[in-house]
Design a protein around this motif. Structure first.
Motif, PDB file in Angstrom:
ATOM      1  N   MET A 195       0.092   6.050 -25.437  1.00  0.00           N
ATOM      2  CA  MET A 195       0.308   7.421 -25.315  1.00  0.00           C
ATOM      3  C   MET A 195      -0.551   8.268 -26.026  1.00  0.00           C
ATOM      4  N   VAL A 196      -1.247   7.660 -27.113  1.00  0.00           N
ATOM      5  CA  VAL A 196      -2.338   8.357 -27.553  1.00  0.00           C
ATOM      6  C   VAL A 196      -3.591   8.373 -26.771  1.00  0.00           C
ATOM      7  N   GLN A 197      -3.793   7.498 -26.055  1.00  0.00           N
ATOM      8  CA  GLN A 197      -4.876   7.189 -25.242  1.00  0.00           C
ATOM      9  C   GLN A 197      -4.811   8.278 -24.215  1.00  0.00           C
ATOM     10  N   ARG A 198      -3.616   8.388 -23.515  1.00  0.00           N
ATOM     11  CA  ARG A 198      -3.445   9.232 -22.392  1.00  0.00           C
ATOM     12  C   ARG A 198      -3.739  10.559 -22.908  1.00  0.00           C
ATOM     13  N   CYS A 199      -3.262  10.985 -24.403  1.00  0.00           N
ATOM     14  CA  CYS A 199      -3.529  12.535 -24.757  1.00  0.00           C
ATOM     15  C   CYS A 199      -4.840  12.565 -24.981  1.00  0.00           C
ATOM     16  N   THR A 200      -5.570  11.655 -25.901  1.00  0.00           N
ATOM     17  CA  THR A 200      -7.031  11.729 -26.301  1.00  0.00           C
ATOM     18  C   THR A 200      -7.886  11.979 -25.117  1.00  0.00           C
ATOM     19  N   ASP A 201      -7.616  11.300 -24.079  1.00  0.00           N
ATOM     20  CA  ASP A 201      -8.570  11.387 -22.644  1.00  0.00           C
ATOM     21  C   ASP A 201      -8.357  12.738 -22.236  1.00  0.00           C
ATOM     22  N   ALA A 202      -7.266  13.631 -22.382  1.00  0.00           N
ATOM     23  CA  ALA A 202      -7.160  14.890 -22.038  1.00  0.00           C
ATOM     24  C   ALA A 202      -7.635  15.934 -22.673  1.00  0.00           C
ATOM     25  N   LEU A 203      -7.873  15.548 -24.337  1.00  0.00           N
ATOM     26  CA  LEU A 203      -8.256  16.364 -25.042  1.00  0.00           C
ATOM     27  C   LEU A 203      -9.757  16.460 -25.292  1.00  0.00           C
ATOM     28  N   VAL A 204     -10.516  15.333 -24.575  1.00  0.00           N
ATOM     29  CA  VAL A 204     -11.772  15.588 -24.699  1.00  0.00           C
ATOM     30  C   VAL A 204     -12.442  17.059 -24.214  1.00  0.00           C
ATOM     31  N   GLY A 205     -13.429  17.485 -24.990  1.00  0.00           N
ATOM     32  CA  GLY A 205     -14.008  18.821 -24.627  1.00  0.00           C
ATOM     33  C   GLY A 205     -13.142  19.942 -25.182  1.00  0.00           C
ATOM     34  N   SER A 206     -12.052  19.853 -25.609  1.00  0.00           N
ATOM     35  CA  SER A 206     -11.220  20.864 -26.198  1.00  0.00           C
ATOM     36  C   SER A 206     -11.560  20.913 -27.648  1.00  0.00           C
ATOM     37  N   ALA A 207     -11.156  22.276 -28.330  1.00  0.00           N
ATOM     38  CA  ALA A 207     -11.275  22.323 -29.846  1.00  0.00           C
ATOM     39  C   ALA A 207     -10.066  21.964 -30.715  1.00  0.00           C
ATOM     40  N   ALA A 208      -9.028  21.599 -29.770  1.00  0.00           N
ATOM     41  CA  ALA A 208      -7.806  21.156 -30.437  1.00  0.00           C
ATOM     42  C   ALA A 208      -7.843  19.920 -31.293  1.00  0.00           C
ATOM     43  N   THR A 209      -6.826  19.719 -32.152  1.00  0.00           N
ATOM     44  CA  THR A 209      -6.945  18.606 -33.317  1.00  0.00           C
ATOM     45  C   THR A 209      -5.446  17.986 -32.810  1.00  0.00           C
ATOM     46  N   ILE A 210      -5.682  16.510 -32.813  1.00  0.00           N
ATOM     47  CA  ILE A 210      -4.348  15.876 -32.583  1.00  0.00           C
ATOM     48  C   ILE A 210      -3.919  15.099 -33.945  1.00  0.00           C
ATOM     49  N   ALA A 211      -2.544  15.041 -33.930  1.00  0.00           N
ATOM     50  CA  ALA A 211      -1.887  14.597 -35.060  1.00  0.00           C
ATOM     51  C   ALA A 211      -0.946  13.544 -34.574  1.00  0.00           C
ATOM     52  N   ILE A 212      -1.323  12.045 -35.096  1.00  0.00           N
ATOM     53  CA  ILE A 212      -0.577  10.945 -34.392  1.00  0.00           C
ATOM     54  C   ILE A 212       0.614  10.650 -35.115  1.00  0.00           C
ATOM     55  N   ILE A 213       1.863  10.690 -34.303  1.00  0.00           N
ATOM     56  CA  ILE A 213       3.267  10.070 -35.160  1.00  0.00           C
ATOM     57  C   ILE A 213       3.391   8.654 -34.470  1.00  0.00           C
ATOM     58  N   PRO A 214       3.011   7.802 -35.360  1.00  0.00           N
ATOM     59  CA  PRO A 214       3.027   6.319 -34.773  1.00  0.00           C
ATOM     60  C   PRO A 214       4.402   5.825 -34.413  1.00  0.00           C
ATOM     61  N   ALA A 215       4.783   6.025 -33.344  1.00  0.00           N
ATOM     62  CA  ALA A 215       6.310   5.734 -32.987  1.00  0.00           C
ATOM     63  C   ALA A 215       6.220   4.398 -31.969  1.00  0.00           C
ATOM     64  N   GLY A 216       4.844   3.946 -31.695  1.00  0.00           N
ATOM     65  CA  GLY A 216       4.864   2.567 -30.926  1.00  0.00           C
ATOM     66  C   GLY A 216       5.032   1.255 -31.568  1.00  0.00           C
ATOM     67  N   THR A 217       4.528   0.355 -30.683  1.00  0.00           N
ATOM     68  CA  THR A 217       4.774  -1.330 -30.925  1.00  0.00           C
ATOM     69  C   THR A 217       3.703  -1.422 -32.203  1.00  0.00           C
ATOM     70  N   ALA A 218       2.395  -1.312 -31.699  1.00  0.00           N
ATOM     71  CA  ALA A 218       1.109  -1.784 -32.472  1.00  0.00           C
ATOM     72  C   ALA A 218       0.744  -0.443 -33.494  1.00  0.00           C
ATOM     73  N   ASN A 219       0.439   0.463 -32.861  1.00  0.00           N
ATOM     74  CA  ASN A 219      -0.022   1.695 -33.565  1.00  0.00           C
ATOM     75  C   ASN A 219      -1.372   1.253 -34.110  1.00  0.00           C
ATOM     76  N   LEU A 220      -2.243   0.790 -33.453  1.00  0.00           N
ATOM     77  CA  LEU A 220      -3.594   0.311 -34.123  1.00  0.00           C
ATOM     78  C   LEU A 220      -4.510   1.569 -34.300  1.00  0.00           C
ATOM     79  N   LEU A 221      -4.580   2.526 -33.648  1.00  0.00           N
ATOM     80  CA  LEU A 221      -5.307   3.814 -34.046  1.00  0.00           C
ATOM     81  C   LEU A 221      -4.794   4.317 -35.415  1.00  0.00           C
ATOM     82  N   ALA A 222      -3.600   4.502 -35.561  1.00  0.00           N
ATOM     83  CA  ALA A 222      -2.825   4.897 -36.795  1.00  0.00           C
ATOM     84  C   ALA A 222      -3.219   4.005 -37.923  1.00  0.00           C
ATOM     85  N   HIS A 223      -3.136   2.684 -37.393  1.00  0.00           N
ATOM     86  CA  HIS A 223      -3.343   1.677 -38.579  1.00  0.00           C
ATOM     87  C   HIS A 223      -4.872   1.814 -39.194  1.00  0.00           C
ATOM     88  N   ASN A 224      -5.652   1.889 -38.438  1.00  0.00           N
ATOM     89  CA  ASN A 224      -7.095   1.958 -38.622  1.00  0.00           C
ATOM     90  C   ASN A 224      -7.623   3.150 -39.292  1.00  0.00           C
TER      91      ASN A 224
END
Length: 319
Positions: A90-119
């Motif tokens: 889900m985060v991958q799909r959203c970040t892909d759409a956010l490239v080029g914008s000035a918006a900020t993403i806040a991750i709510i780690p509700a998945g199985t692995a949540n690797l980006l949040a963990h890192n």
């Protein structure tokens, strides 16, 4: 009939003014309906209300692939802080759409692995994740680009992609993290594929391999450190190729990785690059941030420096 939900939520706790805080801007929530954490989406609404975000753009989607369209709608409505509820896909799909914008993403780690949040040090705790979204530091992160999509964590060809594909077949919902272990054990006997890899225009590897990894971060499932010095804001992608073949060699390789001595294994090579070209003798599946993609014979990738802004925990200094 689509099960996507979209509406605007006016969330003002009793006794508080409906006056918006100008510095907050517009807040949006992009939520995967099949994922959960803490008290669920109802609890998220309450926590956002406490932060006095008077007007929240709210979208729920049944599949992560439907998220980019909602992200683009939120941006058109002026959202500059987007809470993304879901796993790495889900985060991958959203970040892909956010490239080029000035918006900020806040991750709510509700998945199985949540690797980006963990890192990034974002805990799997709803209250803490929301607090970081509103009050944490803002960090510019690189993304990887491969075959027309961006990724934030890891791209893999071969063993890694086959494991992800098998885990996706209904196992993740029922078994969680164990789905990856089960799928991994099923694929350790896979035959190697002849691979040619170029990094920054120079030939780097040619031979039989069972897995090629492109990492934007260093830690993957189970807290295993694959790339020792990887950082999502260093302007590089880390590249690894495994020649391990069969259960015995894979066991030896995983033993080195688990003890932080992957560089000593005879079954792995690693380096860094800005641009990577992978040519396979036969088509093979690849994965992006835990999402399976169709088989290809040629794959090109590159790093996109400082592509997105992410909310992260504030840095604490000892005294």
């Amino acid at each position: 009939m689509s099960t996507s939900k979209e509406h605007t939520v006016y969330s003002t706790p009793a006794g508080r003014s409906r006056r918006r805080r100008p510095q907050l801007g517009r807040v949006a929530v992009i939520a995967h309906q099949g994922k959960t954490i803490g008290g669920g989406l109802d609890e998220l609404r309450k926590l956002i209300a406490v932060e006095r975000a008077d007007e929240v753009i709210w979208y729920e989607v049944p599949k992560s692939r439907k998220a980019p369209a909602k992200v683009r709608k939120a941006l058109k409505k002026g959202a500059d802080l987007l809470f993304v509820w879901g796993g790495d896909g889900m985060v991958q799909r959203c970040t892909d759409a956010l490239v080029g914008s000035a918006a900020t993403i806040a991750i709510i780690p509700a998945g199985t692995a949540n690797l980006l949040a963990h890192n990034l040090g974002i805990p799997q705790d709803l209250n803490d994740a929301v607090h970081i979204g509103f009050h944490g530091q803002r960090r510019r992160l690189d993304l990887g680009w491969i075959s027309g999509e961006h990724f934030a964590v890891l791209a893999g060809v071969g063993f890694d992609a086959d494991m992800i594909r098998d885990a996706d077949r209904g196992l993740k919902t029922r078994l969680g993290r164990l789905a990856y272990l089960r799928a991994g054990l099923r694929n350790v006997g896979m035959d190697p594929t002849h691979v040619k890899i170029k990094i920054d225009g120079t030939s780097w590897f040619e031979g039989d391999a069972t897995c090629v990894l492109l990492g934007n971060v260093g830690t993957i499932l189970g807290g295993v450190q694959v790339f020792d010095d990887a950082s999502p804001d260093d302007g590089w992608l880390d590249v690894g190729v495994s020649t391990a073949n069969g259960p015995v060699q894979w066991a030896r390789l995983l033993g080195h990785i688990s003890t932080g001595t992957a560089g000593r294994s005879p079954f792995i090579r690693t380096t860094r690059a800005k641009r990577i070209s992978i040519k396979l003798r036969v088509p093979a599946a690849y994965e992006l941030d835990g999402g399976a993609r169709p088989s290809r014979k040629r794959i090109k990738a590159h790093v996109v420096p400082a592509a997105i802004t992410v909310c992260v925990p504030p840095v604490t200094t000892g005294h």
